[in-house]
Design an enzyme around this catalytic site. Structure first.
Site, PDB file in Angstrom:
ATOM      1  N   GLY A 155       0.837  -1.219   0.000  1.00  0.00           N
ATOM      2  CA  GLY A 155       0.000   0.000   0.000  1.00  0.00           C
ATOM      3  C   GLY A 155       0.858   1.249   0.000  1.00  0.00           C
ATOM      4  O   GLY A 155       2.078   1.180   0.138  1.00  0.00           O
ATOM      5  N   ARG A 200       3.966   5.910   1.899  1.00  0.00           N
ATOM      6  CA  ARG A 200       4.450   7.293   2.014  1.00  0.00           C
ATOM      7  C   ARG A 200       3.969   8.168   0.863  1.00  0.00           C
ATOM      8  O   ARG A 200       4.582   9.182   0.532  1.00  0.00           O
ATOM      9  CB  ARG A 200       5.954   7.324   2.087  1.00  0.00           C
ATOM     10  CG  ARG A 200       6.621   6.600   0.920  1.00  0.00           C
ATOM     11  CD  ARG A 200       8.047   6.926   0.932  1.00  0.00           C
ATOM     12  NE  ARG A 200       8.794   6.078   0.015  1.00  0.00           N
ATOM     13  CZ  ARG A 200      10.055   6.277  -0.254  1.00  0.00           C
ATOM     14  NH1 ARG A 200      10.687   7.272   0.300  1.00  0.00           N
ATOM     15  NH2 ARG A 200      10.689   5.494  -1.075  1.00  0.00           N
ATOM     16  N   GLY A 235       7.178   7.138   6.422  1.00  0.00           N
ATOM     17  CA  GLY A 235       6.297   7.889   5.529  1.00  0.00           C
ATOM     18  C   GLY A 235       6.980   9.059   4.832  1.00  0.00           C
ATOM     19  O   GLY A 235       6.324   9.876   4.181  1.00  0.00           O
ATOM     20  N   ASP A 246       4.150  -4.539  -7.356  1.00  0.00           N
ATOM     21  CA  ASP A 246       3.538  -3.317  -6.814  1.00  0.00           C
ATOM     22  C   ASP A 246       4.099  -2.073  -7.496  1.00  0.00           C
ATOM     23  O   ASP A 246       3.573  -0.973  -7.290  1.00  0.00           O
ATOM     24  CB  ASP A 246       3.730  -3.223  -5.293  1.00  0.00           C
ATOM     25  CG  ASP A 246       5.173  -3.439  -4.881  1.00  0.00           C
ATOM     26  OD1 ASP A 246       5.685  -4.548  -5.073  1.00  0.00           O
ATOM     27  OD2 ASP A 246       5.798  -2.486  -4.382  1.00  0.00           O
TER      28      ASP A 246
HETATM   29  P1  AMP Z   1       9.131   1.056  -3.073  1.00  0.00           P
HETATM   30  O1  AMP Z   1      10.284   0.105  -3.029  1.00  0.00           O
HETATM   31  O2  AMP Z   1       9.509   2.484  -2.897  1.00  0.00           O
HETATM   32  O3  AMP Z   1       8.247   0.822  -4.249  1.00  0.00           O
HETATM   33  O4  AMP Z   1       8.265   0.743  -1.749  1.00  0.00           O
HETATM   34  C1  AMP Z   1       7.741  -0.525  -1.415  1.00  0.00           C
HETATM   35  C2  AMP Z   1       6.719  -0.387  -0.322  1.00  0.00           C
HETATM   36  O5  AMP Z   1       7.320   0.180   0.844  1.00  0.00           O
HETATM   37  C3  AMP Z   1       5.554   0.518  -0.652  1.00  0.00           C
HETATM   38  O6  AMP Z   1       4.413  -0.014  -0.068  1.00  0.00           O
HETATM   39  C4  AMP Z   1       5.960   1.838  -0.033  1.00  0.00           C
HETATM   40  O7  AMP Z   1       4.846   2.627   0.259  1.00  0.00           O
HETATM   41  C5  AMP Z   1       6.677   1.376   1.224  1.00  0.00           C
HETATM   42  N1  AMP Z   1       7.672   2.355   1.708  1.00  0.00           N
HETATM   43  C6  AMP Z   1       8.870   2.643   1.140  1.00  0.00           C
HETATM   44  N2  AMP Z   1       9.514   3.583   1.873  1.00  0.00           N
HETATM   45  C7  AMP Z   1       8.714   3.907   2.900  1.00  0.00           C
HETATM   46  C8  AMP Z   1       8.798   4.822   4.004  1.00  0.00           C
HETATM   47  N3  AMP Z   1       9.860   5.582   4.185  1.00  0.00           N
HETATM   48  N4  AMP Z   1       7.751   4.876   4.855  1.00  0.00           N
HETATM   49  C9  AMP Z   1       6.668   4.107   4.695  1.00  0.00           C
HETATM   50  N5  AMP Z   1       6.522   3.230   3.696  1.00  0.00           N
HETATM   51  C10 AMP Z   1       7.527   3.116   2.798  1.00  0.00           C
HETATM   52 MG    MG Z   2       6.642   1.256  -5.012  1.00  0.00          MG
END
Ligand code: AMP
Ligand code: MG
Length: 478
Positions: A89, A92, A120, A246
């Site tokens: 989900g 952030r 976030g 995702d």
């Molecule tokens: P990403 O690798 O950036 O596509 O992130 C994978 C998952 O981790 C997604 O659900 C993001 O929303 C979550 N996510 C990544 N970084 C953060 C963060 N600093 N705080 C909260 N959720 C994160």
């Molecule tokens: Mg992502």
């Protein structure tokens, strides 16, 4: 339109409650504008002058909510490095509403129900990367999300050390991911799955509403757009780095810019993501991963669409990919049309570039000016024989072109960018920004908006990547 005239809608909130969670943005402390994208403002219908006001900073910071704003995070799951994670989900990214068909998201505006252990937030360096790269992909004509603005702040965010928080206001015609479908399929929430399917069709494939076989055709369209996107990435030399389901857009857009890279020298095995130990998301693997991800989507859609019909669509994946890739590569080589044998010429060329460690972008830009005098091309590699052999074949193939050399050159210079946003360039911009000098962001922004133009003042970014700066790897921790 002025900021105070904006009226947002929230079509995603019409989906069942499990699809999203309402959440208010948590603004950063002492925010300031780093850059705003006037072209995106125009798409949204926001007046240019509004971008340079204090209210606009508040808007991007989530502190000013226009009329109709009803902020929320989206729920999804996903296969990360091949392993299923049943709930991810927007951890952030906070959706603030829709304007002119574009959904706006604040990336880095605080925690949501889906943040898991994350804070976030997004740090300045990764926000600069996302802001510039989405514009660069658009400048190259590749389907992508965009960004309206980038703000910095004095807000401290901890990664390996203390850094500053930033927010990118991202916009997209769709934020639905393959993983959004996987979430509801895994939970066996078929009503939600159906609603999501209908939403995605209305949002990204409206020509399929109420047509025969609409659902199977919907999957077929996703297959097609994904195959074409993979071909675009391969032709331009873009390595996404985290092709988890995702991070795959149901609308076939490039989304979620993390540890991506443009190739320096051509290397099919190049891995930009340093957590990708085994190279699952290496440059050369991307088209296969595109297929793997579509198969994960197919499993998620199987309660709603007949498997045989989806299999039929899947058989088209490699055909569409190969045809589009070959077309793009033939354009890059300056051919009037695709002929039999051209794929062999491409393979021979890539093998030659890889063996000689030649910069991918520079090679095509140099080839664009090829008149038969080989000196300029030969000097790109240490050994000449392999390139001589390829040029022998290339010369023969060029003889089958009916356009003139000058026409070919003009076309190739509009096809082969002089500049791509390589990691070492971004690093230079980030290093300056971390010392509060944001001027390079605007310069790079202008270059990537028109990467085929000469930009003579920035010749130093048009050559091969300096040896010590080649092949830098980045992590997801941003
Ligand atoms: P990403 O690798 O950036 O596509 O992130 C994978 C998952 O981790 C997604 O659900 C993001 O929303 C979550 N996510 C990544 N970084 C953060 C963060 N600093 N705080 C909260 N959720 C994160
Ligand atoms: Mg992502």
């Amino acid at each position: 339109m002025k900021l105070n005239e904006i009226k947002l809608t929230n079509p995603y909130l019409k989906l069942p409650a499990e699809c999203h969670d309402r959440v208010k943005p948590s603004p950063l402390t002492k925010p300031f504008l780093i850059h705003a994208n006037e072209a995106v403002a125009e798409m949204l219908g926001i007046d240019k002058e509004e971008l340079y006001t204090d209210e606009f900073v508040d808007f991007v910071n989530g502190a000013y909510q226009p009329e109709g704003s009803d902020a929320f995070a989206m729920c999804y799951a996903g296969h990360q490095f091949g392993f299923f994670v049943d709930r991810l989900g927007d951890g952030r990214a906070i959706n603030i509403g829709t304007l002119n068909g574009l959904h706006m998201q604040l990336k880095g505006a605080g925690q949501t129900k889906y943040s898991r252990s994350g804070d976030g937030r997004a740090v300045l360096r990764s926000s600069i990367r996302e802001y510039l790269m989405s514009e660069a992909m658009h400048g190259l004509g590749i389907e992508t999300t965009r960004a309206l603005a980038l703000i910095g702040s004095e807000h401290s965010v901890f990664r390996q050390e203390w850094e500053k928080g930033a927010i990118v206001l991202r916009v997209s015609p769709s934020w639905v991911r393959f993983g959004t479908f996987e979430y509801f399929a895994h939970k066996k929430k078929f009503k939600e799955l159906e609603a999501l399917r209908d939403y995605a069709i209305a949002e990204s494939y409206p020509h399929l509403i109420d047509v025969e076989n609409a659902y199977a055709r919907f999957f077929g369209e996703v297959v097609k757009r994904t195959a074409r996107l993979m071909a675009e990435w391969q032709a331009v030399g873009f390595n996404h780095g985290v092709m988890n389901t995702d991070n795959m857009s149901i609308a076939g857009l490039t989304i979620d810019y993390g540890p991506y890279a443009f190739l320096d020298e051509y290397d099919a095995g190049y891995i930009c993501n340093h957590t990708d130990q085994y190279g699952r998301y290496s440059f050369g693997n991307q088209p296969s991963i595109g297929e793997w991800n579509l198969r994960a989507l197919m499993a998620a859609l199987s309660p709603l669409i007949q498997m045989e019909k989806m299999e039929e669509n899947m058989t088209q994946y490699w055909k569409i990919y190969r045809e589009h890739y070959l077309k793009l590569m033939c354009r890059k080589m300056g051919f009037d049309e695709v002929l039999d044998g051209d794929l062999d010429l491409v393979k021979h060329m890539l093998g030659t570039l890889q063996g000689l460690h030649i910069d991918y972008t520079l090679f095509f830009r140099t080839l664009s000016r090829y008149t038969g005098d080989r000196a300029g091309i030969l000097k790109l590699g240490l050994y000449h024989k392999p390139m001589q052999d390829w040029l022998d074949d290339y010369d023969k193939r060029l003889a089958q072109n009916s356009s003139t050399q000058q026409e070919r050159e003009e076309r190739m210079l509009q096809t082969n960018p002089k500049f791509v946003l390589k990691n070492y360039m971004l690093q230079e911009v980030i290093d300056a920004a971390e010392k509060d000098d944001f001027s390079l962001i605007d310069r790079l922004f202008r270059i990537v908006q028109d990467p085929y133009a000469e930009h003579p003042a920035y010749e130093r970014w048009a050559g091969a990547t300096p040896d010590e700066l080649k092949n830098t790897k980045l992590s997801c921790s941003s």
